[in-house]
Design a protein around this motif. Sequence first.
Motif, short mmCIF file in Angstrom:
data_model
loop_
_atom_site.label_atom_id
_atom_site.label_comp_id
_atom_site.label_asym_id
_atom_site.label_seq_id
_atom_site.Cartn_x
_atom_site.Cartn_y
_atom_site.Cartn_z
N GLY A 231 100.25 75.56 -55.92
CA GLY A 231 100.68 74.25 -56.42
C GLY A 231 99.74 73.15 -56.00
O GLY A 231 99.41 72.25 -56.77
N SER A 232 99.26 73.22 -54.75
CA SER A 232 98.34 72.19 -54.28
C SER A 232 97.01 72.27 -55.01
O SER A 232 96.38 71.25 -55.30
CB SER A 232 98.13 72.35 -52.77
OG SER A 232 97.50 73.58 -52.47
N LEU A 233 96.56 73.51 -55.31
CA LEU A 233 95.31 73.65 -56.06
C LEU A 233 95.44 73.09 -57.47
O LEU A 233 94.50 72.48 -58.01
CB LEU A 233 94.90 75.12 -56.12
CG LEU A 233 94.45 75.77 -54.80
CD1 LEU A 233 94.08 77.22 -55.04
CD2 LEU A 233 93.25 75.02 -54.21
N ILE A 234 96.60 73.31 -58.07
CA ILE A 234 96.84 72.78 -59.42
C ILE A 234 96.80 71.26 -59.41
O ILE A 234 96.22 70.63 -60.29
CB ILE A 234 98.18 73.30 -59.96
CG1 ILE A 234 98.10 74.81 -60.23
CG2 ILE A 234 98.58 72.56 -61.24
CD1 ILE A 234 99.41 75.44 -60.61
N VAL A 235 97.43 70.66 -58.40
CA VAL A 235 97.42 69.20 -58.30
C VAL A 235 95.99 68.69 -58.16
O VAL A 235 95.60 67.69 -58.78
CB VAL A 235 98.27 68.73 -57.10
CG1 VAL A 235 98.07 67.25 -56.84
CG2 VAL A 235 99.74 69.02 -57.37
N GLU A 236 95.17 69.38 -57.34
CA GLU A 236 93.77 68.97 -57.17
C GLU A 236 93.02 69.05 -58.49
O GLU A 236 92.24 68.14 -58.83
CB GLU A 236 93.10 69.86 -56.13
CG GLU A 236 93.57 69.62 -54.70
CD GLU A 236 92.89 70.57 -53.73
OE1 GLU A 236 91.95 71.29 -54.17
OE2 GLU A 236 93.28 70.61 -52.55
N ARG A 237 93.24 70.13 -59.25
CA ARG A 237 92.57 70.28 -60.55
C ARG A 237 93.01 69.18 -61.51
O ARG A 237 92.21 68.63 -62.26
CB ARG A 237 92.85 71.65 -61.14
CG ARG A 237 92.05 72.76 -60.52
CD ARG A 237 90.55 72.63 -60.87
NE ARG A 237 89.76 73.68 -60.27
CZ ARG A 237 89.22 73.65 -59.08
NH1 ARG A 237 89.39 72.59 -58.32
NH2 ARG A 237 88.50 74.64 -58.62
N GLN A 238 94.31 68.86 -61.50
CA GLN A 238 94.81 67.81 -62.38
C GLN A 238 94.17 66.47 -62.04
O GLN A 238 93.83 65.69 -62.94
CB GLN A 238 96.33 67.72 -62.27
CG GLN A 238 97.06 68.91 -62.89
CD GLN A 238 98.55 68.89 -62.60
OE1 GLN A 238 99.00 68.28 -61.62
NE2 GLN A 238 99.32 69.55 -63.45
N GLN A 239 94.00 66.22 -60.76
CA GLN A 239 93.34 64.98 -60.35
C GLN A 239 91.87 64.96 -60.76
O GLN A 239 91.35 63.93 -61.20
CB GLN A 239 93.46 64.81 -58.83
CG GLN A 239 94.89 64.55 -58.36
CD GLN A 239 95.00 64.52 -56.84
OE1 GLN A 239 94.12 65.00 -56.13
NE2 GLN A 239 96.10 63.98 -56.34
N ARG B 34 91.80 64.22 -64.42
CA ARG B 34 92.07 62.81 -64.67
C ARG B 34 90.84 61.95 -64.39
O ARG B 34 90.51 61.04 -65.16
CB ARG B 34 93.25 62.35 -63.79
CG ARG B 34 93.62 60.88 -63.94
CD ARG B 34 93.90 60.52 -65.37
NE ARG B 34 94.18 59.10 -65.53
CZ ARG B 34 94.14 58.47 -66.68
NH1 ARG B 34 93.80 59.11 -67.79
NH2 ARG B 34 94.41 57.18 -66.75
N ARG B 35 90.14 62.26 -63.29
CA ARG B 35 88.91 61.52 -62.98
C ARG B 35 87.85 61.74 -64.06
O ARG B 35 87.13 60.81 -64.44
CB ARG B 35 88.39 61.93 -61.61
CG ARG B 35 89.18 61.34 -60.43
CD ARG B 35 88.45 61.56 -59.12
NE ARG B 35 88.50 62.96 -58.72
CZ ARG B 35 89.44 63.48 -57.93
NH1 ARG B 35 90.42 62.70 -57.47
NH2 ARG B 35 89.42 64.76 -57.60
N ALA B 36 87.78 62.97 -64.57
CA ALA B 36 86.82 63.27 -65.63
C ALA B 36 87.17 62.51 -66.91
O ALA B 36 86.28 62.04 -67.63
CB ALA B 36 86.78 64.78 -65.91
N GLU B 37 88.47 62.40 -67.21
CA GLU B 37 88.90 61.65 -68.39
C GLU B 37 88.53 60.18 -68.27
O GLU B 37 88.08 59.56 -69.24
CB GLU B 37 90.42 61.79 -68.57
CG GLU B 37 90.86 63.17 -69.05
CD GLU B 37 92.36 63.29 -69.15
OE1 GLU B 37 93.06 62.43 -68.54
OE2 GLU B 37 92.85 64.20 -69.84
N LEU B 38 88.71 59.61 -67.08
CA LEU B 38 88.34 58.21 -66.87
C LEU B 38 86.84 58.01 -67.05
O LEU B 38 86.39 57.03 -67.64
CB LEU B 38 88.78 57.76 -65.46
CG LEU B 38 90.29 57.68 -65.22
CD1 LEU B 38 90.58 57.37 -63.75
CD2 LEU B 38 90.93 56.62 -66.12
#
Length: 325
Positions: A74-82, A85-89
Amino acid sequence: MMLSVLGLTELQELVYRELVAMPSAAAEGLAHELGVGLGDVRLTLESLESLGLVARSVATHDHFIASPPELALGSLIVERQQDIRRAELELHALTDLFHKSATGRVSLDVIDVVRGPQAVAQHFAQLQRGAKRSVWAMVKPDVLVVDSAENVDEAAAIARGVDYRVIIEAQALNKPGFAHQVAVTAASGEEIRAVEVLPLRMVIADKELALLPLASESSNGDEVGALLLRPSGLLDAMCALFELSWQRAQPTYLPPERVAERPDLDDVDQHLLVLLRAGLTDKAIAGQLGMSLRTVQRRLQLLMTKAEVATRFQLGVAAASKGWI
């Protein structure tokens, strides 16, 4: 391996999965079970420990236990999502910068020349992967850069809600297997129409980018190329060309709601008439409906008798006037 999207190697995933299925295990036992070198397993356990996916057993220090997946993964998934998100910005920032700089470009900068089959295929895939609203395509019967059966990006785009509209030359449906592929893609939600002749091959994504392949049947691999069109008056013209072609093209299938409107004709006959109106040959119709050529010809003869006409052309006119299609 499903966990590679989280940055895990194949061996890391194998070791973690093996530990999840048992109370604990030593490196020697894991190496034996997985059939890999002991040194590789020890290095993998150390890397998994640093990621928080495994921990050393308190009872037996040389044994390892798996951390609970809902916490560790779960923590790895959160890191990937972040990260995403940074890549989208960053994507939005670069896009804004690109559009601002576009005003200072000369007119020729709106066209990029793509050379080589691999580069063309990559741009074709990128157009579909980046599409948010629509993908429009014109398909001619000559050699394609990317075979439709290998176009996995199309299925993924349709699944995420991208509107696909494809115009094909009726002649293309005579190629072995092409009509069947059209039927499969139409069933997935793609809108497909047919027309007798198309002026060119083209793919347009979101009315913002267009790819115009330049290869022909006489071209060899070194001559394959394409034009990539960016927002411009030329791209607007290509979009208008597609929309005009779409209006005069004929559907290659009948929506389910239209089938229910004609209880006096079964769905096979209605689909047959739609394909007939689209200009398909008896052979192409047979391929798309999954039946023999003789069966198609027999059904056409029965329909001509029912419509009291003598030719396929007259049948098409009668079907339209009677509201059969």
